[in-house]
Scaffold this motif. Structure first.
Motif, PDB file in Angstrom:
ATOM      1  N   LEU A  98       0.842  -1.186   0.000  1.00  0.00           N
ATOM      2  CA  LEU A  98       0.000   0.000   0.000  1.00  0.00           C
ATOM      3  C   LEU A  98       0.882   1.243   0.000  1.00  0.00           C
ATOM      4  N   PRO A  99       0.386   2.340  -0.575  1.00  0.00           N
ATOM      5  CA  PRO A  99       1.181   3.571  -0.566  1.00  0.00           C
ATOM      6  C   PRO A  99       1.374   4.083   0.861  1.00  0.00           C
ATOM      7  N   ASP A 100       2.489   4.764   1.073  1.00  0.00           N
ATOM      8  CA  ASP A 100       2.758   5.330   2.399  1.00  0.00           C
ATOM      9  C   ASP A 100       1.723   6.394   2.730  1.00  0.00           C
ATOM     10  N   PRO A 101       1.106   6.304   3.899  1.00  0.00           N
ATOM     11  CA  PRO A 101       0.163   7.358   4.303  1.00  0.00           C
ATOM     12  C   PRO A 101       0.949   8.627   4.662  1.00  0.00           C
ATOM     13  N   PRO A 102       0.276   9.772   4.685  1.00  0.00           N
ATOM     14  CA  PRO A 102       0.985  11.001   5.072  1.00  0.00           C
ATOM     15  C   PRO A 102       1.428  10.935   6.536  1.00  0.00           C
ATOM     16  N   THR A 103       2.491  11.665   6.827  1.00  0.00           N
ATOM     17  CA  THR A 103       2.970  11.764   8.208  1.00  0.00           C
ATOM     18  C   THR A 103       1.914  12.443   9.065  1.00  0.00           C
ATOM     19  N   ASP A 146       5.572  13.794  15.472  1.00  0.00           N
ATOM     20  CA  ASP A 146       5.496  13.403  14.061  1.00  0.00           C
ATOM     21  C   ASP A 146       5.607  11.886  13.989  1.00  0.00           C
ATOM     22  N   LEU A 147       4.608  11.241  13.386  1.00  0.00           N
ATOM     23  CA  LEU A 147       4.594   9.788  13.240  1.00  0.00           C
ATOM     24  C   LEU A 147       4.509   9.457  11.763  1.00  0.00           C
ATOM     25  N   THR A 148       5.446   8.639  11.291  1.00  0.00           N
ATOM     26  CA  THR A 148       5.498   8.260   9.882  1.00  0.00           C
ATOM     27  C   THR A 148       5.423   6.740   9.763  1.00  0.00           C
ATOM     28  N   ILE A 149       4.572   6.263   8.867  1.00  0.00           N
ATOM     29  CA  ILE A 149       4.441   4.838   8.563  1.00  0.00           C
ATOM     30  C   ILE A 149       4.924   4.637   7.130  1.00  0.00           C
ATOM     31  N   THR A 150       5.793   3.641   6.910  1.00  0.00           N
ATOM     32  CA  THR A 150       6.291   3.342   5.563  1.00  0.00           C
ATOM     33  C   THR A 150       6.314   1.836   5.348  1.00  0.00           C
ATOM     34  N   ASP A 195       2.256  -5.601   7.696  1.00  0.00           N
ATOM     35  CA  ASP A 195       3.530  -5.263   8.311  1.00  0.00           C
ATOM     36  C   ASP A 195       3.935  -3.880   7.835  1.00  0.00           C
ATOM     37  N   PHE A 196       4.666  -3.142   8.675  1.00  0.00           N
ATOM     38  CA  PHE A 196       5.080  -1.793   8.297  1.00  0.00           C
ATOM     39  C   PHE A 196       6.297  -1.365   9.113  1.00  0.00           C
ATOM     40  N   ARG A 197       6.913  -0.288   8.688  1.00  0.00           N
ATOM     41  CA  ARG A 197       7.977   0.374   9.435  1.00  0.00           C
ATOM     42  C   ARG A 197       7.382   1.651  10.001  1.00  0.00           C
ATOM     43  N   TRP A 198       7.789   2.040  11.209  1.00  0.00           N
ATOM     44  CA  TRP A 198       7.305   3.279  11.818  1.00  0.00           C
ATOM     45  C   TRP A 198       8.494   4.088  12.314  1.00  0.00           C
ATOM     46  N   ASP A 231       9.696  -1.801  13.644  1.00  0.00           N
ATOM     47  CA  ASP A 231       8.783  -2.570  12.804  1.00  0.00           C
ATOM     48  C   ASP A 231       7.459  -2.704  13.536  1.00  0.00           C
ATOM     49  N   GLY A 232       6.377  -2.777  12.779  1.00  0.00           N
ATOM     50  CA  GLY A 232       5.063  -2.944  13.375  1.00  0.00           C
ATOM     51  C   GLY A 232       4.229  -3.957  12.615  1.00  0.00           C
ATOM     52  N   LYS A 233       3.169  -4.414  13.236  1.00  0.00           N
ATOM     53  CA  LYS A 233       2.227  -5.351  12.616  1.00  0.00           C
ATOM     54  C   LYS A 233       0.827  -4.936  13.032  1.00  0.00           C
ATOM     55  N   ALA A 234      -0.078  -4.874  12.079  1.00  0.00           N
ATOM     56  CA  ALA A 234      -1.479  -4.557  12.352  1.00  0.00           C
ATOM     57  C   ALA A 234      -2.339  -5.687  11.785  1.00  0.00           C
ATOM     58  N   THR A 235      -3.416  -6.016  12.478  1.00  0.00           N
ATOM     59  CA  THR A 235      -4.288  -7.102  12.051  1.00  0.00           C
ATOM     60  C   THR A 235      -5.740  -6.676  12.168  1.00  0.00           C
ATOM     61  N   LEU A 236      -6.504  -6.904  11.106  1.00  0.00           N
ATOM     62  CA  LEU A 236      -7.960  -6.778  11.166  1.00  0.00           C
ATOM     63  C   LEU A 236      -8.494  -8.169  11.474  1.00  0.00           C
ATOM     64  N   ASP A 237      -9.376  -8.270  12.478  1.00  0.00           N
ATOM     65  CA  ASP A 237      -9.937  -9.575  12.794  1.00  0.00           C
ATOM     66  C   ASP A 237     -11.234  -9.796  12.032  1.00  0.00           C
TER      67      ASP A 237
END
Length: 137
Positions: free
Chosen positions: A49-54, A61-65, A103-106, A118-124
């Motif tokens: 997915l494209p990187d969301p805005p910071t 300031d929180l950035t997800i990539t 999975d993502f980098r923060w 590194d991070g992980k998000a899950t939709l149940d």
């Protein structure tokens, strides 16, 4: 049928002989074999997915990539089709039991502090998605 436009054309042809009332399509949940095959295909798919805005708020300031998702599972899909006019049709698609792992980098910065990882998000399976497609001719 080759695509959704052939499907909509067929529905329009059927409705030309009947009053323009909503056509409720049945839920596909009753045929588990279709979903097991679809979910088996999804199990081999990973999508970026494209990187969301910071996000910047109160000096933080929180950035997800590098957002990448996999393990997509769908429990049920229902369709609802409506003729709005001779030149407009709506198709509502509701997906329930939507499960996915990402999975993502923060990275964060706040005053003199900063960090990354590194991070992980899950939709149940309690998650769902809905979309309305509006066709005009």
């Amino acid at each position: 049928m080759r695509n959704v436009f052939d499907f909509l054309f067929l529905l329009r042809a059927i409705s030309a002989t009947t009053p323009p009332t909503p056509i409720k399509m049945r839920s596909l949940q009753s045929n588990r074999a279709k979903f097991s095959t679809l979910n088996q295909i999804f199990s081999h798919v990973s999508f970026d997915l494209p990187d969301p805005p910071t996000i910047s708020q109160s000096g933080l300031d929180l950035t997800i990539t590098e957002l990448s998702c996999q393990d997509l599972v769908v429990e049920d899909i229902s369709l609802d089709h409506k003729f709005v006019s001779d030149t407009s049709q709506l198709l509502d698609i509701d997906i329930s039991g939507l499960q996915v792992s990402c999975d993502f980098r923060w990275e964060y910065r706040w005053t003199i502090f900063n960090g990354r990882g590194d991070g992980k998000a899950t939709l149940d399976r309690a998650s769902s998605a809905s979309i309305t497609l509006d066709f005009h001719s």
